[in-house]
Design an enzyme around this catalytic site. Structure first.
Site, PDB file in Angstrom:
ATOM      1  N   GLU A 100       0.813  -1.223   0.000  1.00  0.00           N
ATOM      2  CA  GLU A 100       0.000   0.000   0.000  1.00  0.00           C
ATOM      3  C   GLU A 100       0.844   1.271   0.000  1.00  0.00           C
ATOM      4  O   GLU A 100       0.911   2.003   1.000  1.00  0.00           O
ATOM      5  CB  GLU A 100      -0.962   0.013   1.191  1.00  0.00           C
ATOM      6  N   GLU A 128      -6.760  -7.920  -0.374  1.00  0.00           N
ATOM      7  CA  GLU A 128      -7.184  -7.872   1.030  1.00  0.00           C
ATOM      8  C   GLU A 128      -8.690  -7.617   1.039  1.00  0.00           C
ATOM      9  O   GLU A 128      -9.138  -6.533   0.662  1.00  0.00           O
ATOM     10  CB  GLU A 128      -6.461  -6.753   1.787  1.00  0.00           C
TER      11      GLU A 128
HETATM   12  C1  GAL Z   1      -4.502  -2.437   4.919  1.00  0.00           C
HETATM   13  C2  GAL Z   1      -3.064  -2.902   5.065  1.00  0.00           C
HETATM   14  C3  GAL Z   1      -2.957  -4.133   5.938  1.00  0.00           C
HETATM   15  C4  GAL Z   1      -3.795  -3.967   7.164  1.00  0.00           C
HETATM   16  C5  GAL Z   1      -5.214  -3.716   6.779  1.00  0.00           C
HETATM   17  C6  GAL Z   1      -6.157  -3.594   7.939  1.00  0.00           C
HETATM   18  O1  GAL Z   1      -4.551  -1.073   4.656  1.00  0.00           O
HETATM   19  O2  GAL Z   1      -2.499  -3.184   3.818  1.00  0.00           O
HETATM   20  O3  GAL Z   1      -1.614  -4.348   6.276  1.00  0.00           O
HETATM   21  O4  GAL Z   1      -3.286  -2.918   7.921  1.00  0.00           O
HETATM   22  O5  GAL Z   1      -5.269  -2.521   6.054  1.00  0.00           O
HETATM   23  O6  GAL Z   1      -7.469  -3.330   7.523  1.00  0.00           O
END
Ligand code: GAL
Length: 642
Positions: A142, A314
């Site tokens: 990110e 994610e």
């Molecule tokens: C994203 C990040 C992850 C984790 C996640 C939590 O922004 O890439 O490492 O922090 O959020 O929701």
């Protein structure tokens, strides 16, 4: 499509790994992403690598038949490195160095850190680049999270000066392009240029635009170096990065140009809480997320790579920890989000994360498993989605209907110079997108300049800087066109063009914006079933006044197949203008009941119910069901054959 999860073997005793791997496979997952924050375990001290644990983790996952996406750990430089090179940290806009103790503390412009990032990338790629289980790489994690694209450090200032010197022939040319004669801001050499922070009042918008472009270019250079190493040392693997939601600090079209596939991190409930949705929407969609949040980003990021390859790396599986409030998803939403990504053409949906870690900053963030390894609600839904995906088989290609043009520098212009509170090109794009989805249409968000062949309607919600190839593709387009305010209103250096807005777009729409005004909340001009608010362009033109308000303001002009909206394409004005254009384009408009949305592929028509209560699909969208029926419960999904 592959389902997967983000896994952190370094968080758990080794004795747990084999059972974890088996349970992943049993749940229908086939991809595991790992390693993105593991630098301190891979290299506990400079040059002292400890690969043994990661070797064993990789073999355990591989032994279960799982494929791996390895990450470069450069988002979390360890303490020994920061101590060794204290000036590698980024500086915030107040000029303060970022501290150690979380993540993303590095400055993209620091040459020493860039060399270290390349070194660790090379080491990991050398170790695992040829491993048969490694099918993909993610660079860093990110870029820009926690507001970290822009750095106001001495390293950034020095590199910005060089960037300016490469872009302008000499300092006179820069002074002229930026209009530095205004307020005696002229420089005598590139070495006098400062960063645009800490000025008494706003810095020159041209200066800001240049700095935003520079900051984006620094991210690109950082990423390109890793991509080159991975291509050389791990040939044939897919290289990706994970982008964020509603995030515009760097140009994702440029990033996608370097990658094989762009992925993104989808947290619909967190985004609903944190971004500018109405209080009513925040209540109504509390546990589902606004119906267009996930789809908007699916369609945006698909358009960022030449190949159109994209995925969700994610996926929110339960409550997150970082929004103002962190509700749990309605039962069924994790499955719905997964199938919706599939319908938009995702290659991967991977859940963040396998198991909730009881320590550290994200101890309140759910996983597919609870900290005690019992199944959390997301696990069953992921398994259900895996079964649905298998039963649907090949879904075919997405059907082309509407192209929506969005460029990152549009948002940089409106951010730098909003002219009225809340004016934003990104938001204009989201609002237009949402209105088109309320008409039951497929929307692809494309980079201005790509071919528009195959679409029936092109929508340009807000494009202040029009490149020559953007103009050429619009001129070659034979469908209906809708142009929104501020389009064509600036040259590449942020100046108002001599011919005034819509500048180059005058070849499509014959008119001149004689005056632009912004209206405070509550001030509006209403017509039959619509109202204009926020922004108003007054136009000198011979075009037809298609929509006039009761008090005589023209909200939409029309000339042949081109419409110019004088106010933001949002709310009821967007509904009115875009449904007229869609009808003229011959598209099959199906007005959607609240919370319902559709997506068409060659094989299927998918429908989603984001409402908190059950809803009924319009007749035109019913028939041939292979999953669900026309009566959708809350969080329901139906799929029918087309
Ligand atoms: C994203 C990040 C992850 C984790 C996640 C939590 O922004 O890439 O490492 O922090 O959020 O929701």
């Amino acid at each position: 499509m592959q389902l997967g999860c983000c896994y952190f073997p370094e968080h758990w005793p080794e004795t747990m790994w084999a059972r974890d791997a088996r349970r992943m496979r049993e749940a229908g997952l086939s991809l595991v992403r790992l390693g993105e924050f593991a630098w301190s375990r891979i290299e506990p001290a400079q040059g002292h690598y400890d690969w043994a644990w990661l070797d064993r983790a990789i073999e355990t996952l591989h032994g279960e038949g799982l494929k791996l996406m390895l990450c470069t750990p450069t988002a979390t430089p360890p303490k020994w490195l920061v101590d060794q090179m204290p000036d590698m940290v980024a500086h915030d806009a107040q000029g303060r160095p970022r501290g150690f103790g979380s993540r993303r503390h590095y400055c993209f412009s620091h040459a020493g850190y860039r060399a270290e990032a390349e070194r660790i990338t090379r080491a990991i790629a050398q170790r695992y680049g040829g491993h048969p289980a490694v099918t993909a790489w993610q660079t860093d994690n990110e870029y820009g999270c926690h507001d970290t694209v822009e750095s106001f450090s001495p390293a950034a200032r020095d590199e910005f000066r060089q960037w300016c010197a490469r872009r302008y022939r000499d300092i006179e040319e820069l002074n002229e392009a930026w209009g530095n004669v205004f307020w005696s801001m002229e420089y005598r050499s590139f070495s006098e240029i400062e960063l645009p922070n800490l000025t008494v009042t706003e810095a020159n918008p041209a200066h800001w635009l240049a700095f935003r472009r520079f900051s984006s270019d620094q991210v690109m250079a950082f990423n390109a170096a890793q991509v080159a190493i991975l291509r050389e040392m791990s040939p044939g693997r897919t290289i990706t990065h994970n982008a964020m939601g509603f995030f515009t600090q760097f140009d994702h079209h440029d990033l996608g140009g370097q990658l094989d596939m762009l992925t993104w991190d989808s947290y619909p409930l967190g985004f609903l809480e944190m971004f500018r949705f109405s209080e009513a929407d925040k209540q109504r969609y509390l546990r589902q997320g606004h119906p267009d949040i996930a789809a908007f980003h699916h369609d945006l990021y698909r358009g960022c790579t030449v190949s159109g390859r994209w995925g969700v790396i994610e996926q929110q599986p339960g409550p997150v920890n970082w929004a103002h409030h962190n509700p749990a998803p309605l039962p069924g939403m994790v499955r719905l989000w997964t199938l919706e990504a599939m319908a938009h053409g995702a290659e991967i949906v991977s859940y963040f994360r396998w198991r909730q870690f009881p320590k550290g900053q994200e101890q309140m963030h759910a996983g597919l498993l609870r900290p005690d390894s019992a199944a959390a609600p997301g696990l069953g839904e992921a398994a259900q989605a895996a079964a649905d995906i298998a039963s649907l088989g090949d879904i075919g290609a997405s059907v082309k209907q509407v192209a929506l043009l969005f460029s990152y520098d549009s948002e940089w212009v409106t951010l730098t110079q909003p002219q009225g509170r809340g004016c934003s090109a990104l938001w204009a794009a989201f609002e237009s997108y949402s209105a088109l989805r309320r008409l039951g249409l497929n929307v692809d968000i494309v980079r201005p300049g790509v071919s528009l062949e195959g679409y029936a309607l092109a929508v340009v919600p807000c494009l202040p800087i029009v490149s020559d190839d953007a103009l050429a593709s619009l001129e070659a387009f034979e469908g209906q066109i809708v142009i929104g305010p501020r389009s064509g209103s600036r040259d590449k250096d942020f100046a108002i063009p001599p011919e005034l807005a819509p500048g180059k777009l005058k070849s499509l729409f014959p008119g001149t914006v004689s005056l632009s005004e912004t209206l405070r909340e509550g001030a509006q001009h209403a017509g039959k079933g619509w109202c204009l608010s926020g922004w108003l362009d007054h136009i000198e033109t011979d075009a037809e006044a298609e929509l006039s308000s009761d008090d005589g303001i023209v909200a939409c002009w029309k000339s042949a197949g081109v419409r110019y909206a004088a106010g933001w394409l949002e709310g009821s004005l967007a509904d009115e203008v875009l449904s007229r254009a869609a009808h003229d384009a011959g598209l099959p408009v199906i007005p959607m009941p609240e919370g319902l949305r559709l997506r068409r592929t060659d094989a299927y028509l998918f429908a989603w119910n984001y409402a908190p209560v059950s809803a009924v699909l319009p007749d035109e969208a019913c028939g041939g069901f292979v999953l669900g029926t026309g009566a959708l419960p809350a969080a329901g999904v139906t799929v029918s054959r087309t």
